[in-house]
Scaffold this active site. Structure first.
Site, PDB file in Angstrom:
ATOM      1  N   LYS A 204      12.286   4.911   4.829  1.00  0.00           N
ATOM      2  CA  LYS A 204      10.919   4.391   4.887  1.00  0.00           C
ATOM      3  C   LYS A 204      10.995   2.882   4.694  1.00  0.00           C
ATOM      4  CE  LYS A 204       7.577   3.258   2.408  1.00  0.00           C
ATOM      5  NZ  LYS A 204       7.126   2.201   3.346  1.00  0.00           N
ATOM      6  N   GLU A 285      16.228  -1.040  -7.700  1.00  0.00           N
ATOM      7  CA  GLU A 285      16.449  -2.485  -7.873  1.00  0.00           C
ATOM      8  C   GLU A 285      15.112  -3.201  -7.731  1.00  0.00           C
ATOM      9  OE1 GLU A 285      19.272  -3.580  -9.025  1.00  0.00           O
ATOM     10  OE2 GLU A 285      19.949  -1.517  -8.964  1.00  0.00           O
ATOM     11  N   CYS A 319      14.219 -11.912  -4.937  1.00  0.00           N
ATOM     12  CA  CYS A 319      14.239 -11.427  -6.322  1.00  0.00           C
ATOM     13  C   CYS A 319      15.090 -12.353  -7.177  1.00  0.00           C
ATOM     14  CB  CYS A 319      14.785 -10.009  -6.362  1.00  0.00           C
ATOM     15  SG  CYS A 319      16.388  -9.869  -5.574  1.00  0.00           S
TER      16      CYS A 319
HETATM   17  N1  NAD Z   1      16.636  -6.436  -7.147  1.00  0.00           N
HETATM   18  C1  NAD Z   1      16.805  -6.540  -5.844  1.00  0.00           C
HETATM   19  O1  NAD Z   1      17.905  -6.379  -5.311  1.00  0.00           O
HETATM   20  C2  NAD Z   1      15.625  -6.877  -4.970  1.00  0.00           C
HETATM   21  C3  NAD Z   1      15.870  -7.258  -3.654  1.00  0.00           C
HETATM   22  C4  NAD Z   1      14.766  -7.562  -2.836  1.00  0.00           C
HETATM   23  C5  NAD Z   1      13.491  -7.517  -3.335  1.00  0.00           C
HETATM   24  N2  NAD Z   1      13.301  -7.154  -4.634  1.00  0.00           N
HETATM   25  C6  NAD Z   1      11.938  -7.138  -5.176  1.00  0.00           C
HETATM   26  O2  NAD Z   1      11.054  -6.548  -4.239  1.00  0.00           O
HETATM   27  C7  NAD Z   1       9.751  -7.078  -4.377  1.00  0.00           C
HETATM   28  C8  NAD Z   1       9.227  -7.528  -3.044  1.00  0.00           C
HETATM   29  O3  NAD Z   1       9.296  -6.506  -2.109  1.00  0.00           O
HETATM   30  P1  NAD Z   1       8.041  -5.633  -1.683  1.00  0.00           P
HETATM   31  O4  NAD Z   1       6.808  -6.455  -1.773  1.00  0.00           O
HETATM   32  O5  NAD Z   1       8.401  -5.018  -0.382  1.00  0.00           O
HETATM   33  O6  NAD Z   1       8.005  -4.558  -2.837  1.00  0.00           O
HETATM   34  P2  NAD Z   1       7.077  -3.249  -2.943  1.00  0.00           P
HETATM   35  O7  NAD Z   1       7.450  -2.574  -4.197  1.00  0.00           O
HETATM   36  O8  NAD Z   1       5.658  -3.579  -2.713  1.00  0.00           O
HETATM   37  O9  NAD Z   1       7.525  -2.367  -1.692  1.00  0.00           O
HETATM   38  C9  NAD Z   1       8.862  -1.921  -1.543  1.00  0.00           C
HETATM   39  C10 NAD Z   1       8.855  -0.640  -0.733  1.00  0.00           C
HETATM   40  O10 NAD Z   1       8.211   0.372  -1.509  1.00  0.00           O
HETATM   41  C11 NAD Z   1       7.251   1.030  -0.708  1.00  0.00           C
HETATM   42  N3  NAD Z   1       6.234   1.645  -1.570  1.00  0.00           N
HETATM   43  C12 NAD Z   1       5.055   1.140  -1.982  1.00  0.00           C
HETATM   44  N4  NAD Z   1       4.411   2.040  -2.770  1.00  0.00           N
HETATM   45  C13 NAD Z   1       5.217   3.112  -2.872  1.00  0.00           C
HETATM   46  C14 NAD Z   1       5.132   4.349  -3.554  1.00  0.00           C
HETATM   47  N5  NAD Z   1       4.084   4.684  -4.291  1.00  0.00           N
HETATM   48  N6  NAD Z   1       6.149   5.235  -3.443  1.00  0.00           N
HETATM   49  C15 NAD Z   1       7.235   4.924  -2.710  1.00  0.00           C
HETATM   50  N7  NAD Z   1       7.379   3.764  -2.032  1.00  0.00           N
HETATM   51  C16 NAD Z   1       6.378   2.876  -2.110  1.00  0.00           C
HETATM   52  C17 NAD Z   1       6.753  -0.061   0.218  1.00  0.00           C
HETATM   53  O11 NAD Z   1       6.096   0.489   1.325  1.00  0.00           O
HETATM   54  C18 NAD Z   1       8.062  -0.737   0.562  1.00  0.00           C
HETATM   55  O12 NAD Z   1       8.751  -0.023   1.560  1.00  0.00           O
HETATM   56  C19 NAD Z   1       9.893  -8.224  -5.370  1.00  0.00           C
HETATM   57  O13 NAD Z   1       9.478  -7.794  -6.634  1.00  0.00           O
HETATM   58  C20 NAD Z   1      11.388  -8.502  -5.348  1.00  0.00           C
HETATM   59  O14 NAD Z   1      11.854  -9.135  -6.516  1.00  0.00           O
HETATM   60  C21 NAD Z   1      14.332  -6.837  -5.445  1.00  0.00           C
HETATM   61  N1  LIG Z   2      20.898 -10.827  -2.863  1.00  0.00           N
HETATM   62  C1  LIG Z   2      19.976 -11.925  -2.706  1.00  0.00           C
HETATM   63  C2  LIG Z   2      18.622 -11.620  -3.263  1.00  0.00           C
HETATM   64  C3  LIG Z   2      18.013 -10.315  -2.871  1.00  0.00           C
HETATM   65  C4  LIG Z   2      16.604 -10.225  -3.370  1.00  0.00           C
HETATM   66  O1  LIG Z   2      15.637 -10.622  -2.861  1.00  0.00           O
HETATM   67  C5  LIG Z   2      20.503 -13.154  -3.406  1.00  0.00           C
HETATM   68  O2  LIG Z   2      21.530 -13.088  -4.081  1.00  0.00           O
HETATM   69  O3  LIG Z   2      19.878 -14.198  -3.305  1.00  0.00           O
END
Ligand code: NAD
Ligand code: A1AUG
Length: 514
Positions: A204, A285, A319
């Protein structure tokens, strides 16, 4: 098999690379507005209800419309994945790895095309789009090799008269839920890790960036992935996401996204539903509130560059973004002024233009949220640069610098996920590390210092999953800097690292009496 080496980034100052990207941008425009279907058990399924993918730099431009699954179709996707698991789990690990190698080769040949799509669908400037595509290739190349390394398990001892083995076996149906900010790399990495370990997938993707995910699934098909092993199932998080997470046939959930959704999934996955005969495993994550700390004897040019790039790369929508700069009081003014100077030179605008440093933020909701944080920031500190946004054509926000912020202020604590950095002053080095640690997250951090003793102190006391010295706190490379965070940043699964794949498998002990 050659040893793993990360995919090099393209040098766009070379004319030929520029020309290739310009041609790719033109070519993908020809596909705009196309309709993309669900893929369940290899069958294309068109639905009435659609997700529309827009260019965030130009709201008028539709990248594509994508069929949207409901719960019934999501259930079919789970059934298809369950059926495919029966045969896929028996494939030799080397044969599964070969599919990843082939997919990497296909993407490498179409690199500019994929990066052009990322520029248009997610608003990434050229270098960020190229890095996202390179990272997707890296995940394929790295996890393929990792599976070959793990295929015979890990050696254990045997006493006289017995033969012991410790091997890794696939788990089952994996639900992959990916974010829009690394719409290619994270989506691809989290999809192929379960696949290469012998699981099957319902993917998804994020609703803002579904087209690149569709095109990736096509690549996997072209590389020879049997039908049903990956099922493409875009849909609403609330409707389809919850359904997939709750499903009794789901074994593993691998989620990357916000803290709000990640903690919700963690909680729901812990419930055992009727018909479920295992405890679900989760890889989750989430976000960060990441800090660049500057010591008093640091190279101040490195400090200013590192702060700037950590805060404003891809408009701060990482992130890992360095949304906090904590500076020793002796060098605070100098570093702050230098970051402002750097910001003055940078162009914010359409990312299809090679000269653009920062493109738009992803959508109206993000734009509104970031602008409201800027308002809070103006009250919590001193706005010294930027602060303005323009959402008339796309979602553009200036790089924004807020100085003299209290370490406990809202903009020092909450993830903004936009081009905003808050500066705080520390009286000494120890206090700077204390401030860096005072969030509920623990993803990345950087220390800019030339003091060896302070570097050693930070190794022990700077509480983050990815710690960097004298560079940005963004930009982890697969296989070189395994990625994941502590505390509310997630389960610290360390994507792109040697411990990642085993989290997708069940270890099995086999002991034979001789
Ligand atoms: N730690 C990491 O490696 C990492 C990497 C990239 C992004 N992020 C984090 O992701 C966030 C940004 O991404 P985003 O806006 O797409 O996040 P989000 O949580 O809004 O969405 C992520 C995914 O979850 C889905 N989703 C939403 N509600 C859901 C539910 N109830 N059940 C299951 N799935 C659901 C969304 O459709 C999407 O596919 C930021 O907080 C960022 O820090 C973390
Ligand atoms: N892996 C990426 C961050 C992923 C999250 O948004 C970095 O190291 O900058």
């Amino acid at each position: 098999m050659r040893p793993y080496k990360h995919e090099p980034f393209l040098d766009f100052s070379e004319e030929s690379n520029q020309q290739e990207m310009k041609a790719a941008l033109q070519k993908i425009e020809e596909e705009f507005g196309n309709d993309y279907e669900l893929i369940i058990n290899g069958e294309r399924i068109k639905t009435e209800s659609k997700i529309v993918s827009y260019n965030p730099a130009n709201k008028e431009e539709v990248i594509g419309t994508v069929s949207k699954a409901n719960q019934e179709l999501a259930g079919e996707a789970i059934n298809a994945a369950e059926a495919a698991f029966k045969t896929w789990k028996k494939w030799k690990p080397e044969a599964r790895a070969d599919i990843l190698f082939r997919a990497a080769a296909i993407i490498r040949r179409r690199k500019a095309e994929f990066s052009a799509l990322l520029i248009k669908e997610s608003g990434k400037p050229w270098n960020e789009a190229d890095a996202d595509t390179a990272e997707a290739i890296d995940f394929l190349e790295y996890y393929a090799r990792e599976m070959i390394r793990l295929k015979d398990g890990t050696p254990v001892s045997s006493r006289e008269g017995e033969y012991n083995k410790y091997i890794y076996t696939p788990m089952g149906v994996t639900v992959v839920i990916s974010p829009w900010n690394f719409p290619f790399a994270i989506m691809a990495g989290t999809t192929v890790a379960p696949i290469v370990t012998g699981n099957t997938v319902v993917l998804k993707p994020a609703s803002s960036t579904p087209v690149v995910a569709y095109k990736f699934v096509e690549v996997l098909e072209e590389a020879g992935l049997p039908r049903g092993v990956v099922n493409f199932c875009p849909g609403s998080g609330a409707e389809v996401g919850d359904f997939l997470v709750d499903h009794a046939k789901t074994s593993l959930i691998t989620f990357t996204g916000s803290r709000e959704v990640g903690t919700r999934i963690f909680e729901r996955a812990s419930k055992v539903n009727p018909g479920q005969i295992w405890l679900k495993r989760t890889i989750i994550e989430m976000g960060g509130k990441d800090t660049v700390v500057v010591d008093k004897n640091a190279d101040l040019e490195v400090a200013a560059e590192s702060i700037f790039r950590s805060a404003f790369g891809f408009s701060g929508q990482k992130c890992s973004a360095g949304s906090r700069a904590v500076i020793h009081q002796d060098v605070y003014d100098e570093v702050l002024n230098r970051v402002i100077e750097i910001a003055k030179d940078k162009i914010v605008g359409d990312p299809t233009d090679y000269n653009t440093y920062m493109g738009p933020v992803i959508d109206q909701a993000s734009f509104d949220k970031i602008m409201s944080y800027i308002q809070v920031g103006k009250e919590e500190g001193r706005l010294v640069f930027g602060g303005n946004g323009d959402d008339s054509k796309g979602f553009f926000i200036e790089p924004t610098i807020i100085a003299d912020v209290d370490p406990k202020a809202k903009i020092m604590q909450e993830e903004i996920f936009g081009p905003v950095v808050a500066f705080a002053k520390a009286k000494d080095f120890e206090e700077a590390i204390e401030i860096a640690n005072n969030t509920e997250y623990g993803l990345t951090g950087a220390l800019i210092s030339n003091d060896r003793e302070h570097i050693e102190y930070a190794k022990e006391n700077f509480y983050v999953g990815n710690l960097y010295f004298n560079r940005t706190c963004t930009g982890a490379i697969v296989g070189y800097q395994p990625f994941g965070g502590f505390n509310m940043s997630g389960t610290d699964s360390k994507a792109g690292g040697p411990d990642y794949l085993i989290q997708h498998m069940l270890p099995k002990t086999i002991s034979e009496t001789l």
